[in-house]
Scaffold this active site. Structure first.
Site, PDB file in Angstrom:
ATOM      1  N   HIS A  83       0.816  -1.219   0.000  1.00 43.97           N
ATOM      2  CA  HIS A  83       0.000   0.000   0.000  1.00 43.97           C
ATOM      3  C   HIS A  83       0.848   1.266   0.000  1.00 43.97           C
ATOM      4  O   HIS A  83       0.351   2.338  -0.305  1.00 43.97           O
ATOM      5  CB  HIS A  83      -1.051  -0.020   1.123  1.00 43.97           C
ATOM      6  N   ASP A 219       1.322  -7.621   2.241  1.00 42.46           N
ATOM      7  CA  ASP A 219       1.370  -6.173   1.991  1.00 42.46           C
ATOM      8  C   ASP A 219       2.816  -5.711   1.815  1.00 42.46           C
ATOM      9  O   ASP A 219       3.363  -5.000   2.654  1.00 42.46           O
ATOM     10  CB  ASP A 219       0.702  -5.446   3.170  1.00 42.46           C
ATOM     11  N   SER A 650       3.998   2.437   8.365  1.00 44.75           N
ATOM     12  CA  SER A 650       3.810   1.406   7.355  1.00 44.75           C
ATOM     13  C   SER A 650       5.102   1.198   6.609  1.00 44.75           C
ATOM     14  O   SER A 650       5.738   2.158   6.192  1.00 44.75           O
ATOM     15  CB  SER A 650       2.725   1.814   6.372  1.00 44.75           C
TER      16      SER A 650
HETATM   17  N1  ARG Z   1      -4.645   0.666   7.329  1.00 48.42           N
HETATM   18  C1  ARG Z   1      -3.342   0.647   6.748  1.00 48.42           C
HETATM   19  C2  ARG Z   1      -2.657   2.016   6.973  1.00 48.42           C
HETATM   20  O1  ARG Z   1      -3.155   2.824   7.646  1.00 48.42           O
HETATM   21  C3  ARG Z   1      -3.350   0.163   5.335  1.00 48.42           C
HETATM   22  C4  ARG Z   1      -4.057   0.985   4.319  1.00 48.42           C
HETATM   23  C5  ARG Z   1      -4.074   0.491   2.910  1.00 48.42           C
HETATM   24  N2  ARG Z   1      -5.056  -0.546   2.679  1.00 48.42           N
HETATM   25  C6  ARG Z   1      -6.359  -0.337   2.366  1.00 48.42           C
HETATM   26  N3  ARG Z   1      -7.117  -1.370   2.270  1.00 48.42           N
HETATM   27  N4  ARG Z   1      -6.886   0.846   2.169  1.00 48.42           N
HETATM   28  O2  ARG Z   1      -2.322   2.843   6.215  1.00 48.42           O
HETATM   29  N1  GLU Z   2      -1.100   1.465   7.475  1.00 50.03           N
HETATM   30  C1  GLU Z   2      -0.474   2.516   8.213  1.00 50.03           C
HETATM   31  C2  GLU Z   2       0.466   3.346   7.354  1.00 50.03           C
HETATM   32  O1  GLU Z   2       0.274   3.488   6.181  1.00 50.03           O
HETATM   33  C3  GLU Z   2       0.155   1.963   9.416  1.00 50.03           C
HETATM   34  C4  GLU Z   2      -0.880   1.565  10.337  1.00 50.03           C
HETATM   35  C5  GLU Z   2      -1.026   2.533  11.462  1.00 50.03           C
HETATM   36  O2  GLU Z   2      -1.594   3.610  11.296  1.00 50.03           O
HETATM   37  O3  GLU Z   2      -0.533   2.161  12.514  1.00 50.03           O
HETATM   38  O4  GLU Z   2       1.372   3.973   7.851  1.00 50.03           O
END
Ligand code: ARG
Ligand code: GLU
Length: 715
Positions: A83, A219, A650
């Site tokens: 991502h 990921d 991330s």
């Molecule tokens: N929650 C994760 C982070 O904050 C991954 C986001 C990307 N994935 C998604 N399904 N939108 O960024």
């Molecule tokens: N998915 C998040 C990012 O893009 C990390 C998850 C979080 O917020 O801890 O940095």
């Protein structure tokens, strides 16, 4: 005495709990090292951060705008999340050559693909510049004078750091401006895609699984840094060669079990752990719910169109993921804060804090009036914040308005240029070129969004607070539907063909644009917010920041038994904890790891978000996990731990006690998203992609096992 001790314990405990904290690497030796050792860490503090010798910090980088990546070979190979590479992968994809959908792996270096606009930033050194930033401050200064003086000092420090070298530099405030640090950086710009799994595996589980444990997506994506013949940053060139890093992480194939020490090294973006009860109240009872409600509408409309065909899917995939990500995080945060009675907890902390000052009446008086000022400031700020949210979430959620806003920027600079004044026309024009006409823009989708967003706007925003031009147009066109039809039938900005023609010579066509209905309406909307909302918002934000700085100072003076870490601010941090399970809802306990069996189980539900290509299922059936299997022969996909992380983390390396890479951080659990405001060791967990799953994908799925030859594997 006993009472005081107890109070100290309670207070300390409520601010910093085990595993909580994002620590500055150069202070580890002084602050955390003993504790880290006690928890199992086997290396020295200098191996984490040193400016004289190669250390881990030389292998941790800011990836693009807001992620982390780590160097995993001495040929500049870097690992981050899928991502995080998403927008670059989308940027390289076409419907015919869809690397997002099909994945991509270079089979040799010549197949690595340059990613325009992508950068990778290393930290060369960190320096405490608090005294220099505070230089020339006079006690008689107003807040405004303090602000402008510190700004000038910061700029000078940055300029000085960049003199006679190829480095970049920035100064950031810490502890709400009680401390300042300088970061000297080296920014690489020739970054090439090495490999990424298909979206169906990299983003397996889609929005259904996002922010949720248990997790099964691979990921990850891999890139390579290229440098010039002196191993220094350079723009893209065919002559560039793979970068030789000072340090790269060894990779352990041994995995991690419950209770094992883990550490995450990366660039967390933003936390707000020291907010008052008034701020938390605003956040969980107004800001989060309003933003969530509006985003839900936009997401449903986008999803409807994205399902229609691959072109639309590719067009909106990146935006959808971005909007959905914050949407879901805010909803989890709201629930978590409610469930744990966050406001009451904060209120108690505030009362305890004042109690601490019992023997110092002057201070007690000062701080109790501080809380009253907080209360008043937030009461005044809340309605303005609401107005601003309707502006950004509704109106700026429509590309038509956003593109017109972009153009306003371009024309402002153009006017300066035409008047012979200093201007940034060329720069602004260059930056907006990919957006006007919008590359990823579908007129009919945007039209639907516009109708829906204006509809919410009309219903929620009081007539007296509406931009008057918008209000009168709504009257003339009898509401959002017809007004939107009028705009999308007559504006060239929202018509890719017309926009392309006009954009070809923007200087000549400026006049035409400025009489475009979308442009005129957008100008009026911006003018309204710039006059009636933004100055007041800025005023209160400054006031709140000043109060928060004083409160922070008070906390640092009174809490002596615990170390208070600075909130995340996009700078390099270390956080450590252990592999840990947790209890979810009543009766539910979550194991600390997942396996490929779970992916297949989810896939067999037939739900769209759990689709994978047959190849993965065939490989699973063969159970050929080789050196990547755990002791019982399963392929582990992810694990959770108590490391305190946030957005920006991330892609961060997750390391074991010996500093070997065991995974890549990529998310947090739904219950734990409140950790940006209030970390709770009982259930706040970071989610890590097990590096053995990553390597199995590279080796067995993609057939790019040759890449493992340049890695240092610990078996
Ligand atoms: N929650 C994760 C982070 O904050 C991954 C986001 C990307 N994935 C998604 N399904 N939108 O960024
Ligand atoms: N998915 C998040 C990012 O893009 C990390 C998850 C979080 O917020 O801890 O940095």
């Amino acid at each position: 005495m006993k009472n005081k001790l107890l109070l100290l314990l309670v207070l300390g405990a409520s601010f910093v709990k085990a595993d909580e904290g994002m620590w500055m690497p150069q202070l580890i030796d002084a602050l955390n090292f003993k504790d880290m050792k006690k928890n199992g860490f086997k290396l020295s503090a200098q191996q984490i951060y040193s400016i004289n010798k190669a250390s881990m910090k030389d292998a941790v980088a800011i990836f693009g705008g807001g992620c982390t990546a780590e160097v995993i070979s001495n040929k500049g190979l870097i690992l981050t999340n899928h991502h995080c590479g998403f927008s670059s992968i989308v940027g390289l994809s076409t419907v015919e050559n869809d690397y997002l959908k099909n994945g991509y792996f270079a089979m040799n270096q010549s197949q690595e693909i340059f990613c325009k606009g992508l950068s990778v930033t290393f930290i060369k050194r960190i320096e405490d510049v608090t005294a220099k930033v505070m230089m020339n401050l006079n006690p008689a200064f107003s807040e405004k004078q303090i602000d402008s003086t510190t700004q000038v000092n910061m700029k000078n420090i940055e300029k000085e750091a960049k003199k006679d070298n190829h480095y970049d530099a920035f100064v950031r405030p810490f502890y709400y401006g009680n401390d300042y640090y300088l970061f000297v950086t080296e920014v690489f710009k020739d970054i090439r895609l090495v490999g990424a799994p298909p979206e169906s595996i990299g983003k397996f589980g889609g929005e259904t699984d996002n922010w949720v444990w248990p997790r099964h997506n691979a990921d990850f994506s891999m890139f390579r840094i290229y440098a010039n013949s002196k191993n220094e940053p350079s723009e893209f060139s065919a002559d560039n060669v793979p970068y030789t890093p000072a340090y790269s992480f060894p990779i352990s194939l041994k995995g991690a079990e419950k209770g094992d020490f883990t550490m995450v090294y990366g660039f967390p973006g933003r936390t707000q752990e020291y907010l008052t009860s008034y701020a938390v109240d605003l956040l969980m009872n107004q800001q989060d719910p309003v933003r969530v409600k509006i985003r839900e509408i936009r997401l449903n409309l986008m999803a409807e169109d994205m399902k229609k065909n691959d072109t639309l899917h590719l067009m909106y995939a990146n935006r959808y993921a971005g909007v959905a990500n914050a949407y879901k995080k805010w909803s989890g945060e709201m629930l978590g804060l409610k469930k744990t009675n966050a406001i009451a907890t904060k209120k108690k902390m505030e009362a305890d804090f004042l109690k601490q000052l019992e023997n110092d009446p002057a201070k007690k008086e000062k701080y109790s009036s501080l809380f009253k000022q907080f209360e008043k400031a937030y009461a005044d700020y809340a309605p303005l914040s609401l107005q601003y949210d309707y502006f950004t979430e509704c109106l700026l959620g429509v590309d038509g308005f956003r593109m017109a806003g972009n153009l306003m920027n371009v024309f402002n600079e153009l006017k300066k240029k035409q008047a012979g004044r200093d201007n940034k026309f060329a720069l602004v024009l260059k930056e907006s070129t990919p957006y006007i006409p919008f590359k990823n823009f579908n007129k009919l989708t945007d039209k639907k969004l516009c109708k829906a967003m204006l509809d919410v706007f009309v219903k929620e925003v009081d007539k007296s607070l509406m931009p008057s031009y918008l209000d009168s147009l709504l009257d003339i066109y009898k509401g959002p539907d017809q007004l939107t039809d009028f705009l999308y039938n007559n504006s060239s900005i929202v018509d890719n063909q017309k926009a392309k023609v006009m954009y070809a010579d923007l200087e000549k066509n400026a006049d035409l644009y400025e009489h475009d209905p979308m442009y005129m309406l957008t100008s009026a909307i911006y003018a309204h917010y710039q006059k009636a909302v933004i100055p007041q918002i800025t005023y209160y934000e400054h006031e709140i920041a000043d109060l928060q700085r004083e409160y922070m100072q008070g906390l640092r003076e009174t809490i002596k038994d615990k170390k208070l870490y600075p909130d995340a601010n996009g700078t390099l941090r270390v956080t450590y904890g252990k592999v840990a399970d947790y209890k979810g809802k009543d009766g539910i306990e979550y194991r600390h790891y997942t396996t490929l069996d779970g992916l297949v189980e989810k896939n067999s539900t037939g739900e769209e978000d759990f689709y994978v290509k047959p190849r993965l299922l065939e490989l699973y059936a063969k159970k050929d996990f080789g050196q990547y299997a755990d002791k019982s022969g399963h392929l582990r996909t992810a694990f959770i731990g108590s490391n305190h992380t946030t957005g920006g983390n991330s892609g961060s390396p997750v390391l074991n006690a010996k500093g070997e890479l065991i995974g890549t951080n990529f998310d947090r659990n739904w219950e734990g998203t409140m950790s940006d405001i209030m970390y709770n060791p009982a259930f706040c967990r970071n989610i890590t992609l097990d590096v053995r799953f990553t390597l199995w994908m590279v080796d067995k799925y993609a057939g790019a096992g040759y890449l493992l030859n340049e890695m240092k594997l610990v078996k």
